[in-house]
Design a protein around this motif. Structure first.
Motif, short mmCIF file in Angstrom:
data_model
loop_
_atom_site.label_atom_id
_atom_site.label_comp_id
_atom_site.label_asym_id
_atom_site.label_seq_id
_atom_site.Cartn_x
_atom_site.Cartn_y
_atom_site.Cartn_z
N ALA A 244 -40.03 35.40 -5.38
CA ALA A 244 -39.05 36.06 -4.78
C ALA A 244 -37.79 35.80 -5.99
CB ALA A 244 -39.17 34.65 -3.57
N SER A 246 -33.55 35.86 -5.76
CA SER A 246 -31.77 35.20 -4.36
C SER A 246 -30.72 35.54 -4.91
CB SER A 246 -32.27 33.65 -3.94
OG SER A 246 -33.45 33.47 -2.97
N ILE A 248 -26.89 34.57 -4.46
CA ILE A 248 -26.51 33.37 -3.61
C ILE A 248 -24.86 33.82 -3.55
CG2 ILE A 248 -26.41 31.13 -4.52
CD1 ILE A 248 -29.42 31.26 -4.53
N ARG A 256 -32.53 36.50 0.31
CA ARG A 256 -33.63 35.66 -0.29
C ARG A 256 -34.45 37.50 0.08
NH1 ARG A 256 -36.86 31.83 -2.21
NH2 ARG A 256 -38.87 31.49 -1.83
N ASN A 258 -38.86 38.09 -1.14
CA ASN A 258 -39.42 37.66 -1.02
C ASN A 258 -40.55 38.79 -1.28
OD1 ASN A 258 -39.05 34.54 0.56
ND2 ASN A 258 -38.04 36.17 2.17
N GLU A 281 -31.20 33.95 -8.97
CA GLU A 281 -32.13 32.68 -8.67
C GLU A 281 -33.93 33.39 -8.69
OE1 GLU A 281 -32.10 29.39 -6.72
OE2 GLU A 281 -30.88 28.42 -7.03
N GLU A 283 -38.00 33.37 -8.62
CA GLU A 283 -38.79 32.78 -8.44
C GLU A 283 -40.11 33.17 -8.78
OE1 GLU A 283 -39.93 29.31 -4.91
OE2 GLU A 283 -38.42 30.13 -4.80
N TRP A 291 -32.14 31.77 -13.39
CA TRP A 291 -30.80 31.49 -12.91
C TRP A 291 -30.05 32.24 -13.92
CZ3 TRP A 291 -33.83 26.93 -14.26
CH2 TRP A 291 -34.62 26.09 -12.65
#
Length: 297
Positions: A244, A246, A248, A256, A258, A281, A283, A291
């Protein structure tokens, strides 16, 4: 409050240097010597390491002769008192003298007077509120991830504090650190778990402090970020394989992306020009995160 115009480290000349900003030794409540900490981080491909023993400036001069790996001075101060009675923990980087302050704002001022920079350590673990953090000035960022707090208490992530501060106009950076204490027996190994990657002209103290102070880094406990492009209409990122990515921002906005099958390694977010900031971000498959610092718009 310091105002930051966005400077994109991915578009600057220089090299990336990996380091940890929060380390304890036997000189306070760590379990290893300075030499042991130095050796472990160097063997794990870090480029620099700050020693931040509690209310001390640990003697590191014996280990400062290697131009390929920098060991640097810092300290950690615990000071009264949050609105619920817990203590602020403040990291001072690049200091040379012990700080005796007993007030968090005085401590930040004393760090600055030595040419150092101040960070607020592990706000979630410390039970600090946004009100607590808003009452202080002069610190450049907070620990958004702390390996020791995560592995020992499941209170390592403080990104909600970060977004609350950004929403309120506090332009601060986010740092991933280890806060390693080297407690092997009853807890997982808390060293070499998180880091910041700093873009600097060269590997020396002045270049690192300048880049850190200006947010020319990203933080991670796993993924890598290869490129970030920002223009008036779009923010785009290229990363190591991720499940993922994202974007923000404030007020329920953002998005986000995915991975449906396998992984993704790039994503773009269109700007509607209402965002005051955007941060990204990344992941990975095991839940580790990288980050960027906020992009102020």
């Amino acid at each position: 409050m310091t105002e930051h115009s966005h400077v994109n480290p991915f578009k600057l000349e220089g090299s990336w240097f990996k380091g940890n900003l929060h380390t304890h030794t036997l000189n306070s409540d760590g379990a290893l010597t300075v030499e042991e900490a130095y050796s472990i981080y160097k063997l794990n491909d870090y480029d620099f390491l700050f020693i931040t023993d509690h209310r001390k400036v640990t003697d590191i001069h014996t280990f400062q002769n290697d131009p390929s790996f920098l060991i640097l001075n810092g300290t950690e101060l615990d000071l009264p008192s949050s609105e619920v009675g817990t203590r602020y923990h403040i990291i001072g980087l690049n200091i040379s003298e012990v700080i005796d302050a007993n007030d968090p704002q005085d401590a930040i001022s004393d760090i600055q007077s030595q040419g150092g920079v101040a960070l607020i350590a592990h706000p979630y673990w410390s039970a600090l509120s946004v009100k607590d953090l808003m009452e202080l000035d002069g610190y450049i960022g907070i620990e958004i991830f702390n390996s020791h707090c995560h592995l020992s208490r499941s209170k390592g992530y403080s990104t909600v504090h970060w977004d609350d501060l950004l929403l309120r106009g506090r332009q601060i950076f986010g740092f991933a650190v280890d806060d390693c204490h080297w407690h092997f027996n009853d807890r997982p190994f808390d060293g070499c778990y998180a880091w910041i990657s700093v873009k600097a002209s060269k590997l020396d103290l002045n270049s690192l402090i300048s880049s850190i102070s200006n947010g020319l880094f990203y933080s991670s406990n796993g993924p890598e970020i290869y490129d970030l492009t920002v223009n008036e209409n779009l923010v785009s990122i290229v990363t190591s394989p991720a499940k993922a990515i994202s974007f923000i921002t404030f007020d329920g906005k953002g998005f986000r992306f995915n991975a449906v099958d396998g992984f993704i390694s790039h994503a773009s977010f269109p700007l509607d020009k209402l965002e005051s900031y955007v941060r990204v971000e990344v992941e990975d498959a095991v839940g580790h995160v990288a980050w960027t610092n906020p992009i102020y718009l």
